[in-house]
Design a protein around this motif. Structure first.
Motif, PDB file in Angstrom:
ATOM      1  N   UNK B 242       0.755  -1.202   0.080  1.00  0.00           N
ATOM      2  CA  UNK B 242       0.079   0.031   0.073  1.00  0.00           C
ATOM      3  C   UNK B 242       0.817   1.233   0.023  1.00  0.00           C
ATOM      4  N   UNK B 243       0.375   2.051  -0.782  1.00  0.00           N
ATOM      5  CA  UNK B 243       1.181   3.449  -0.910  1.00  0.00           C
ATOM      6  C   UNK B 243       0.665   4.362   0.299  1.00  0.00           C
ATOM      7  N   UNK B 244      -0.667   4.209   0.620  1.00  0.00           N
ATOM      8  CA  UNK B 244      -1.232   5.014   1.586  1.00  0.00           C
ATOM      9  C   UNK B 244      -1.918   4.287   2.634  1.00  0.00           C
ATOM     10  N   UNK B 245      -2.309   4.796   3.731  1.00  0.00           N
ATOM     11  CA  UNK B 245      -3.005   4.165   4.653  1.00  0.00           C
ATOM     12  C   UNK B 245      -4.747   4.533   4.427  1.00  0.00           C
ATOM     13  N   UNK B 246      -5.546   3.682   4.774  1.00  0.00           N
ATOM     14  CA  UNK B 246      -6.819   4.184   4.380  1.00  0.00           C
ATOM     15  C   UNK B 246      -7.747   2.738   4.231  1.00  0.00           C
ATOM     16  N   UNK B 247      -8.738   2.612   3.492  1.00  0.00           N
ATOM     17  CA  UNK B 247      -9.707   1.455   3.469  1.00  0.00           C
ATOM     18  C   UNK B 247      -9.633   1.008   2.038  1.00  0.00           C
ATOM     19  N   UNK B 248      -9.219  -0.279   1.905  1.00  0.00           N
ATOM     20  CA  UNK B 248      -9.046  -0.757   0.563  1.00  0.00           C
ATOM     21  C   UNK B 248     -10.383  -1.604   0.012  1.00  0.00           C
ATOM     22  N   UNK B 249     -10.696  -1.060  -1.082  1.00  0.00           N
ATOM     23  CA  UNK B 249     -11.909  -1.603  -1.705  1.00  0.00           C
ATOM     24  C   UNK B 249     -11.525  -2.379  -2.986  1.00  0.00           C
ATOM     25  N   UNK B 250     -12.316  -3.565  -3.270  1.00  0.00           N
ATOM     26  CA  UNK B 250     -11.743  -4.418  -4.372  1.00  0.00           C
ATOM     27  C   UNK B 250     -12.910  -5.402  -4.880  1.00  0.00           C
ATOM     28  N   UNK B 251     -13.062  -5.473  -6.197  1.00  0.00           N
ATOM     29  CA  UNK B 251     -13.945  -6.719  -6.628  1.00  0.00           C
ATOM     30  C   UNK B 251     -13.532  -7.801  -6.930  1.00  0.00           C
ATOM     31  N   UNK B 252     -11.954  -7.849  -7.075  1.00  0.00           N
ATOM     32  CA  UNK B 252     -11.181  -9.076  -7.418  1.00  0.00           C
ATOM     33  C   UNK B 252     -11.059 -10.121  -6.485  1.00  0.00           C
ATOM     34  N   UNK B 253     -11.005 -11.242  -6.748  1.00  0.00           N
ATOM     35  CA  UNK B 253     -10.608 -12.475  -6.037  1.00  0.00           C
ATOM     36  C   UNK B 253      -9.098 -12.877  -6.547  1.00  0.00           C
TER      37      UNK B 253
END
Lengths: 309, 310
Positions: B242-253
């Motif tokens: 991760x380049x930044x802190x935060x909340x990760x959202x993804x649709x991928x598996x």
């Protein structure tokens, strides 16, 4: 004294994470001191706060030798101490097992890399350390045997013991190990306690650090206290005493106590009926170097380490 | 037959035990196959695999020729308390092998485990990533043992075999310690911590039975050949942090091919409603690890991609 930010990063929903360094003196990188790496190392944090306090006054009085610089990092992990967690709260990793770090790696690898970058290249390095087994120690200086350990300088602290131990694979990512490999004379100082402040052992440790600084020509003056002619021991030679039974642990002696062969060190009692299950005795005359301090013990747990002499 | 390999008193009216199920049929001097799991208390896929193997081997014991030993819980206190490590012990259990009979209780336990398992003809050490990462079914092998172990791994029916570099700290794992004694041990990773993916578990059970069949220990002709895994040897894995802190959202598996520049997910700021950074693939490759836990700090591992040859 100059305060500088060694590392800073944003967090998802807390304040920014910051590691602050305090620099004293000017000139060659002489001594770096690293304090709390884990969130329960309050004794280590306390000692560093006192170091910064005293060094600030000493610098104002011109008591730091010209051409020598000192860096103190009181905490590498304020986030964990603020939430009463020993390790990095997000993933429970231990910053002290991430050295020399990796600035493109995972979070605690990046923290370790930033700290290591700041403290690398100093002639001497002191880490205020804690042990992975819970208990109290006689304050001492510890070094991993890397082939670069400097026993003679370790004796200059004037602490009662200097210990050396053979590193195991899981020790190769410790700060002490890597600092040594990168040419710093590195010492882990164990200040007796970890998760509570003991001013007696804390002051004894502070005296030892200032004594070492005086004896290595970093400061002109120091409140040196009473120095020991340090005893060098290999940890493998300590007498290990284990619990034959599990139960409630009633300790009768403290770290530093002188004990005779056959003397009772602790009672392990049945948690239901109070019967003494085990009268833990010392097999030899010596000094209690380490004493377990949790109120309950597992069978075969390490209770005491005795320096036999 | 249930056997206890470690038994130690706990402080208040409880015995700490590590147990195994020894299922034996056919040749008494035949091969010995061990399935171990539960070193990390938050990794649960191995529980279902052990259950299925114990059930199938018991119901169809006539097919077994040799000894199958199942160790479902090497760290029972960790499993019971939903902790990765051993409660009240600082070190990761999978960093203290081969243990020490004179050491702490955890080190004594590690020593007893090694002593019990060593000498087996094959060991499968089942892990399931952790709470933070999702893994495609894969086998991990230290490069020092690749020639010896890859032929076993190829018969396990997993998607991917990762031959990785030898880090000194990894010399203290169960697998490395067993391999060092001449006992072959494969590490399987799949799924995500604290959950059980039934489909993946059934695949691994089938793979283990297939491997046993090829070793002459499981006489079931109904098991078909399994597909060959992708095999990654050398430095061909791209790590995305991760380049930044935060909340990760993804649709991928995980377990899919991705192309260079493809978006893997976004790290967002819920307070201000903005995208802080985009995680994208720098290579054409096979995505075999992806971040599962959404809260991330700078540096958190987001994905691992096997760089597919051009």
């Amino acid at each position: 004294m100059r305060i500088e930010t060694i590392f800073e990063m944003t967090s998802p929903c807390r304040d920014n994470f910051r590691i602050q360094g305090y620099r004293f003196g000017e000139g060659e990188k002489t001594l770096a001191i690293v304090g709390a790496m884990r969130g329960d190392e309050v004794q280590q944090q306390y000692i560093c706060s006192q170091l910064v306090n005293r060094l600030t006054m000493m610098e104002q009085r011109g008591e730091i030798v010209r051409g020598k610089s000192i860096l103190v990092i009181p905490s590498c992990n304020p986030f964990s101490m603020n939430v009463s967690r020993r390790f990095w709260a997000m993933d429970n990793t231990d910053i002290n097992r991430m050295f020399p770090g990796y600035d493109q790696g995972e979070t605690t690898q990046r923290i370790a890399a930033a700290v290591f970058s700041a403290i690398n290249g100093f002639e001497y390095g002191i880490q205020m350390a804690s042990y992975y087994v819970p208990g109290d120690f006689v304050p001492h200086v510890r070094m991993l045997k890397t082939g670069y350990e400097d026993v003679e300088t370790a004796r200059l602290f004037g602490m009662k013991y200097v210990t050396i131990c053979q590193p195991r694979p899981f020790d190769t990512a410790l700060l002490n190990y890597n600092w040594q490999l990168w040419d710093t004379k590195a010492f882990s100082v164990y200040a007796g306690k970890t998760d509570r402040i003991d001013r007696n052992t804390g002051n004894e440790t502070l005296d030892a650090i200032f004594r070492m600084m005086k004896r290595t020509g970093i400061i002109h003056q120091g409140s040196l206290g009473v120095a020991y002619d340090s005893i060098l021991i290999d940890e493998a030679d300590l007498l290990h005493i284990k619990a034959h039974h599990a139960g409630i642990f009633c300790r009768l002696v403290d770290a530093g106590s002188r004990v005779a062969a056959g003397e009772s060190l602790a009672h392990i009692i049945d948690p239901y009926n109070g019967q003494v299950l085990s009268d833990v005795k010392s097999a030899a005359e010596g000094t209690v170097f380490f004493a377990h301090h949790r109120p309950v013990v597992f069978q075969n747990a390490l209770l005491f380490m005795i320096h036999v002499a | 037959m249930i056997k206890t390999i470690v038994s130690t008193e706990l402080p208040i009216d409880e015995q700490f035990r590590i147990r195994k199920n020894v299922i034996q049929h056919g040749r008494k001097d035949g091969l010995r196959f061990c399935v171990v799991t539960g070193t990390h208390g938050d990794e649960l896929e191995g529980q279902m695999v052990c259950y299925e193997l114990a059930r199938i081997a018991t119901e169809r014991i006539d097919l077994l020729d040799g000894t199958l030993e199942i160790y479902p819980a090497l760290n029972p206190l960790g499993i019971d308390t939903i902790q990765r490590g051993i409660p009240n012990f600082d070190l990761d259990m999978n960093r203290i092998f081969p243990g020490d009979p004179q050491g702490t209780m955890a080190e004594q336990t590690a020593h007893a485990i090694i002593e019990d398992i060593k000498g087996a003809d094959l060991v499968i050490d089942i892990h399931s990533s952790n709470l933070y990462l999702r893994e495609t079914p894969q086998v991990r092998i230290n490069v020092q043992n690749s020639e010896w172990l890859v032929p076993f791994a190829e018969r396990l029916g997993m998607d991917f075999v990762w031959v990785h570099d030898a880090a000194t700290v990894l010399e203290a794992t169960l697998a490395h310690s067993l391999n060092s004694t001449g006992t072959p041990c494969l590490v399987v990773e799949m799924g995500v911590g604290q959950r059980i993916n039934h489909k993946m578990c059934r695949r691994l059970v089938r793979g283990i039975l297939h491997l046993m069949q090829t070793m002459g220990m499981w006489k079931d002709s109904s098991i078909d050949e399994l597909p060959n895994p992708l095999i990654c040897k050398g430095d061909h894995v791209t790590f995305l942090n991760a380049e930044t802190s935060g909340v990760f959202l993804t649709e991928l598996k995980c377990g899919v091919n991705v192309s260079k520049g493809q978006t893997i997910g976004q790290i967002v700021d819920p307070l201000c409603g903005r995208v802080l950074s985009t995680v994208s693939s720098p290579v054409d490759g096979y995505l075999f690890t992806i971040r599962a836990y959404p809260i991330v700090y700078e540096g958190s591992l987001m994905a691992r991609i096997f760089n597919l040859p051009c």
